[in-house]
Design a protein around this motif. Structure first.
Motif, PDB file in Angstrom:
ATOM      1  N   MET A  42      19.437   5.898  -4.663  1.00  0.00           N
ATOM      2  CA  MET A  42      18.436   6.228  -5.682  1.00  0.00           C
ATOM      3  C   MET A  42      17.650   7.475  -5.294  1.00  0.00           C
ATOM      4  O   MET A  42      17.450   8.370  -6.112  1.00  0.00           O
ATOM      5  CB  MET A  42      17.490   5.052  -5.892  1.00  0.00           C
ATOM      6  CG  MET A  42      18.132   3.905  -6.649  1.00  0.00           C
ATOM      7  SD  MET A  42      16.994   2.568  -6.946  1.00  0.00           S
ATOM      8  CE  MET A  42      16.107   3.196  -8.353  1.00  0.00           C
ATOM      9  N   LEU A  88      15.415   9.404  -7.751  1.00  0.00           N
ATOM     10  CA  LEU A  88      14.710   8.263  -8.356  1.00  0.00           C
ATOM     11  C   LEU A  88      13.869   7.573  -7.290  1.00  0.00           C
ATOM     12  O   LEU A  88      14.300   7.451  -6.138  1.00  0.00           O
ATOM     13  CB  LEU A  88      15.713   7.265  -8.922  1.00  0.00           C
ATOM     14  CG  LEU A  88      16.567   7.782 -10.077  1.00  0.00           C
ATOM     15  CD1 LEU A  88      17.751   6.864 -10.289  1.00  0.00           C
ATOM     16  CD2 LEU A  88      15.748   7.883 -11.346  1.00  0.00           C
ATOM     17  N   GLN A  89      12.706   7.161  -7.670  1.00  0.00           N
ATOM     18  CA  GLN A  89      11.845   6.452  -6.727  1.00  0.00           C
ATOM     19  C   GLN A  89      12.205   4.977  -6.755  1.00  0.00           C
ATOM     20  O   GLN A  89      12.023   4.309  -7.777  1.00  0.00           O
ATOM     21  CB  GLN A  89      10.379   6.645  -7.120  1.00  0.00           C
ATOM     22  CG  GLN A  89       9.391   5.936  -6.225  1.00  0.00           C
ATOM     23  CD  GLN A  89       9.356   6.515  -4.821  1.00  0.00           C
ATOM     24  OE1 GLN A  89       9.414   7.729  -4.643  1.00  0.00           O
ATOM     25  NE2 GLN A  89       9.304   5.649  -3.834  1.00  0.00           N
ATOM     26  N   PRO A  90      12.787   4.456  -5.640  1.00  0.00           N
ATOM     27  CA  PRO A  90      13.130   3.033  -5.656  1.00  0.00           C
ATOM     28  C   PRO A  90      11.880   2.159  -5.763  1.00  0.00           C
ATOM     29  O   PRO A  90      10.832   2.499  -5.211  1.00  0.00           O
ATOM     30  CB  PRO A  90      13.841   2.806  -4.326  1.00  0.00           C
ATOM     31  CG  PRO A  90      13.605   4.007  -3.504  1.00  0.00           C
ATOM     32  CD  PRO A  90      13.098   5.105  -4.363  1.00  0.00           C
ATOM     33  N   ARG A 146      19.388  10.644  -5.787  1.00  0.00           N
ATOM     34  CA  ARG A 146      19.456  11.068  -7.196  1.00  0.00           C
ATOM     35  C   ARG A 146      18.074  11.367  -7.764  1.00  0.00           C
ATOM     36  O   ARG A 146      17.906  11.475  -8.979  1.00  0.00           O
ATOM     37  CB  ARG A 146      20.128   9.981  -8.029  1.00  0.00           C
ATOM     38  CG  ARG A 146      21.554   9.770  -7.609  1.00  0.00           C
ATOM     39  CD  ARG A 146      22.249   8.729  -8.420  1.00  0.00           C
ATOM     40  NE  ARG A 146      23.587   8.483  -7.884  1.00  0.00           N
ATOM     41  CZ  ARG A 146      24.419   7.595  -8.390  1.00  0.00           C
ATOM     42  NH1 ARG A 146      24.051   6.876  -9.423  1.00  0.00           N
ATOM     43  NH2 ARG A 146      25.600   7.433  -7.858  1.00  0.00           N
ATOM     44  N   GLN A 197      21.116   0.969  -1.435  1.00  0.00           N
ATOM     45  CA  GLN A 197      20.704   1.170  -2.836  1.00  0.00           C
ATOM     46  C   GLN A 197      19.548   2.170  -2.910  1.00  0.00           C
ATOM     47  O   GLN A 197      19.566   3.083  -3.737  1.00  0.00           O
ATOM     48  CB  GLN A 197      20.276  -0.177  -3.393  1.00  0.00           C
ATOM     49  CG  GLN A 197      20.451  -0.285  -4.884  1.00  0.00           C
ATOM     50  CD  GLN A 197      20.033  -1.669  -5.368  1.00  0.00           C
ATOM     51  OE1 GLN A 197      19.817  -2.591  -4.580  1.00  0.00           O
ATOM     52  NE2 GLN A 197      19.896  -1.807  -6.662  1.00  0.00           N
ATOM     53  N   TYR A 198      18.556   2.000  -2.042  1.00  0.00           N
ATOM     54  CA  TYR A 198      17.398   2.893  -2.037  1.00  0.00           C
ATOM     55  C   TYR A 198      17.824   4.318  -1.739  1.00  0.00           C
ATOM     56  O   TYR A 198      17.349   5.269  -2.351  1.00  0.00           O
ATOM     57  CB  TYR A 198      16.380   2.438  -0.978  1.00  0.00           C
ATOM     58  CG  TYR A 198      15.610   1.192  -1.355  1.00  0.00           C
ATOM     59  CD1 TYR A 198      15.763   0.605  -2.608  1.00  0.00           C
ATOM     60  CD2 TYR A 198      14.726   0.607  -0.463  1.00  0.00           C
ATOM     61  CE1 TYR A 198      15.067  -0.535  -2.943  1.00  0.00           C
ATOM     62  CE2 TYR A 198      14.024  -0.537  -0.788  1.00  0.00           C
ATOM     63  CZ  TYR A 198      14.194  -1.108  -2.029  1.00  0.00           C
ATOM     64  OH  TYR A 198      13.502  -2.228  -2.362  1.00  0.00           O
ATOM     65  N   GLN A 205      20.184  -3.350   0.314  1.00  0.00           N
ATOM     66  CA  GLN A 205      19.036  -2.758  -0.359  1.00  0.00           C
ATOM     67  C   GLN A 205      18.787  -1.333   0.140  1.00  0.00           C
ATOM     68  O   GLN A 205      18.496  -0.433  -0.632  1.00  0.00           O
ATOM     69  CB  GLN A 205      17.806  -3.610  -0.075  1.00  0.00           C
ATOM     70  CG  GLN A 205      16.906  -3.775  -1.274  1.00  0.00           C
ATOM     71  CD  GLN A 205      16.030  -4.994  -1.100  1.00  0.00           C
ATOM     72  OE1 GLN A 205      15.554  -5.282   0.000  1.00  0.00           O
ATOM     73  NE2 GLN A 205      15.792  -5.716  -2.178  1.00  0.00           N
TER      74      GLN A 205
END
Lengths: 137, 97
Positions: free
Chosen positions: A119, A124-126, A122, A115-116, A112
């Protein structure tokens, strides 16, 4: 028809005093004898064990009596002995399954985290778990 | 009570119930109550390897509040009848107010 007497969750009448598996919203699985219930699916379980599954293994922790608030119930399953006998799951002692569970949890958290990070990189707010409180594991 | 009545017409039909935890359970609808709690018989689960606790379960009671979707065979649904019934129910509510 039991419906006329108890409109709430009439269908649970047939499950009274049977050995049931209850799945809770936090993902826990309890196995015990259903002794009482009401229209909210509040439940009383006796001689309960908590069963922890990791991969193809499971382990049981004796827990005793549970009074479960209905909102935490996902489902109640009746264990079919025939189907149960066909499973290839292996039982492990509590200590071992707890170790496996922790390892799996750490694996998930590590994944996780990656992944965060991807994100965030890029822009993006996880979405954290707090926002997803309603999606039960 | 419209959807309760509607689900009662689907008793003994095969349905797929998708829960909010993404678990998909296929089974025969045995009963439903006013909270849309659902009882399924002879269930099978999508991706059983992900849900090992479900493989030895044959019948289950699902709390209505955890259901995300119920997938139905379109052949079991008379949309015109459903539309009429919902209009009638809306009119009843208007009439009562």
């Amino acid at each position: 028809m039991p419906h006329q007497y108890f409109p709430g969750s009439a269908s649970l009448l047939e499950e009274l005093d049977k050995k049931l598996m209850v799945v809770l919203r936090d993902g826990r699985k309890l196995i015990g004898f259903l002794r009482s219930f009401d229209q909210f699916a509040n439940l009383v379980l006796q001689d309960t064990i908590e069963r922890i599954y990791v991969g193809d293994a499971y382990g049981d922790i004796p827990r005793g009596i549970f009074l479960i608030r209905g909102e935490n119930v996902v489902l109640l399953g009746e264990i079919d002995l025939q189907k149960d006998a066909q499973t290839t799951l292996r039982q492990l002692p509590v200590e071992e399954i707890l170790v496996l569970q922790r390892e799996e949890q750490e694996r998930i958290e590590a994944q996780q985290k990656i992944q965060y990070k991807v994100m965030l990189d890029r822009g993006l707010q996880p979405v954290t778990d707090a926002l997803y409180e309603d999606t039960y594991s | 009570m419209l959807f309760y009545s509607f689900f009662k017409t689907l008793v003994d039909k095969e349905v797929v119930v998708e829960l909010k935890n993404d678990l998909c359970i296929t089974g025969t609808l045995h009963s439903v109550d006013q909270f849309l709690n659902i009882k399924l018989l002879d269930i099978s689960v999508a991706e059983p390897e992900k849900y090992p606790h479900m493989v030895s379960v044959k019948t289950c009671f699902i709390r209505g509040s955890v259901v995300r979707y119920v997938r139905l065979n379109p052949a079991f649904v008379d949309t015109e009848l459903l539309q009429d019934a919902s209009r009638r129910e809306a009119n009843n509510i208007k009439g009562a107010a």
